[in-house]
Design a protein around this motif. Structure first.
Motif, PDB file in Angstrom:
ATOM      1  N   ARG A  61       1.338   2.780   2.634  1.00 45.59           N
ATOM      2  CA  ARG A  61       1.835   2.771   4.008  1.00 45.59           C
ATOM      3  C   ARG A  61       3.059   1.866   4.133  1.00 45.59           C
ATOM      4  NH1 ARG A  61      -1.785   0.036   7.022  1.00 45.59           N
ATOM      5  NH2 ARG A  61      -3.092  -0.597   5.272  1.00 45.59           N
ATOM      6  N   ALA A  62       3.756   1.990   5.253  1.00 41.79           N
ATOM      7  CA  ALA A  62       4.906   1.131   5.528  1.00 41.79           C
ATOM      8  C   ALA A  62       4.431  -0.313   5.671  1.00 41.79           C
ATOM      9  CB  ALA A  62       5.621   1.574   6.803  1.00 41.79           C
ATOM     10  N   SER A 118       0.897  -7.939  10.025  1.00 42.66           N
ATOM     11  CA  SER A 118       0.159  -8.946  10.786  1.00 42.66           C
ATOM     12  C   SER A 118      -1.048  -9.448   9.997  1.00 42.66           C
ATOM     13  CB  SER A 118      -0.294  -8.385  12.141  1.00 42.66           C
ATOM     14  OG  SER A 118      -1.134  -7.252  11.964  1.00 42.66           O
ATOM     15  N   ASP A 119      -1.704  -8.568   9.251  1.00 41.01           N
ATOM     16  CA  ASP A 119      -2.841  -8.983   8.418  1.00 41.01           C
ATOM     17  C   ASP A 119      -2.372  -9.913   7.299  1.00 41.01           C
ATOM     18  OD1 ASP A 119      -4.727  -7.506   9.846  1.00 41.01           O
ATOM     19  OD2 ASP A 119      -4.383  -5.711   8.648  1.00 41.01           O
ATOM     20  N   THR A 156       7.220  -2.573   0.344  1.00 38.60           N
ATOM     21  CA  THR A 156       6.950  -1.174   0.030  1.00 38.60           C
ATOM     22  C   THR A 156       6.375  -1.116  -1.381  1.00 38.60           C
ATOM     23  OG1 THR A 156       9.118  -0.773  -0.951  1.00 38.60           O
ATOM     24  CG2 THR A 156       8.909  -0.436   1.438  1.00 38.60           C
ATOM     25  N   THR A 193       0.878  -1.164   0.000  1.00 37.36           N
ATOM     26  CA  THR A 193       0.000   0.000   0.000  1.00 37.36           C
ATOM     27  C   THR A 193       0.919   1.218   0.000  1.00 37.36           C
ATOM     28  OG1 THR A 193      -0.099   0.332   2.408  1.00 37.36           O
ATOM     29  CG2 THR A 193      -1.601  -1.305   1.468  1.00 37.36           C
ATOM     30  N   GLU A 234       5.217  -2.617   7.592  1.00 36.01           N
ATOM     31  CA  GLU A 234       5.049  -3.056   8.988  1.00 36.01           C
ATOM     32  C   GLU A 234       3.625  -2.826   9.489  1.00 36.01           C
ATOM     33  OE1 GLU A 234       9.160  -2.269   7.990  1.00 36.01           O
ATOM     34  OE2 GLU A 234       7.411  -0.896   7.999  1.00 36.01           O
ATOM     35  N   SER A 235       2.939  -1.843   8.890  1.00 34.87           N
ATOM     36  CA  SER A 235       1.601  -1.484   9.374  1.00 34.87           C
ATOM     37  C   SER A 235       0.536  -2.514   9.005  1.00 34.87           C
ATOM     38  CB  SER A 235       1.199  -0.105   8.850  1.00 34.87           C
ATOM     39  OG  SER A 235       1.029  -0.130   7.438  1.00 34.87           O
ATOM     40  N   PHE A 236       0.825  -3.369   8.008  1.00 34.94           N
ATOM     41  CA  PHE A 236      -0.163  -4.389   7.644  1.00 34.94           C
ATOM     42  C   PHE A 236       0.462  -5.786   7.619  1.00 34.94           C
ATOM     43  CE2 PHE A 236       1.536  -2.371   3.831  1.00 34.94           C
ATOM     44  CZ  PHE A 236       1.952  -3.438   3.055  1.00 34.94           C
TER      45      PHE A 236
END
Length: 203
Positions: free
Chosen positions: A32-33, A39-40, A52, A30, A35-37
């Motif tokens: 976003r970084a 876990s999903d 990235t 995405t 790391e932010s997703f």
């Protein structure tokens, strides 16, 4: 062959589940970084690799699963898209012709932005809930529609769709078949949301 899904909302995650079921590795990204997703992505399967945007667009085949109005931002991630296949999973519903560059086909508007790439419209006619389900249904396979100006690209994505468990049906070019599986303005194509199952012919 390497694959990436750009966009990790409901549609992006549904596509990722199809790759995970089939054991095919795919990058997901995405704006976003990663790391932010992460876990999903891990919850879907070990072959779903958070990256990235710059890393993900290096893939040979890129699934565009962002909101329609975000596709120009994704296109800017590379100076050119030569040698890559872009699978347009977006829907331009609500977009007036002037937002489509004067095109009636939302996919043609996307193709213009992803200059040099081979664009295939596909996987967009099903809602995320249905798309994320196992495509093996009652002994048949769930249909995905594909449209492209590039016959070879359509065949390549059709082969991938089969590997993911779907039954691909080619509709022809973007100006003909592509219009059946798109939303633009206040209209939906006639095949949008049609959940069809293909069964093998019995000899």
């Amino acid at each position: 062959m390497s694959y990436a899904i750009i966009g990790f909302g409901k549609i992006g995650q549904a596509l990722a589940k199809a790759f995970a079921r089939s054991g095919i590795e795919v990058s997901v990204a995405t704006t976003r970084a990663p790391e932010s997703f992460a876990s999903d992505a891990a919850a879907i399967g070990p072959g779903i690799k958070p990256k990235t945007l710059a890393e993900a667009v290096e893939a040979d085949v890129v699934f565009l699963a962002v909101r329609f109005e975000q596709h120009p931002d994704v296109a800017k991630a590379l100076p050119g898209w030569q040698g890559k296949t872009i699978v347009d999973v977006t829907n331009g519903y609500g977009m007036p012709p002037e937002k489509l560059g004067g095109q009636l086909s939302s996919a043609k508007a996307v193709a213009k932005v992803f200059a040099g790439g081979r664009l295939v419209k596909g996987f967009n006619h099903l809602g995320a809930t249905v798309l994320g389900q196992d495509p093996a249904v009652h002994g048949g396979r769930r249909v995905v529609f594909l449209a492209s100006e590039d016959d070879d690209a359509a065949k390549d994505i059709g082969a991938l769709a089969k590997s993911l468990g779907f039954a691909p049906i080619e509709l022809g070019g973007l100006s003909e078949g592509g219009m059946l599986v798109q939303g633009h303005g206040s209209t939906w194509g006639r095949l949008i949301f049609k959940d069809l199952i293909q069964f093998e012919k019995k000899s």
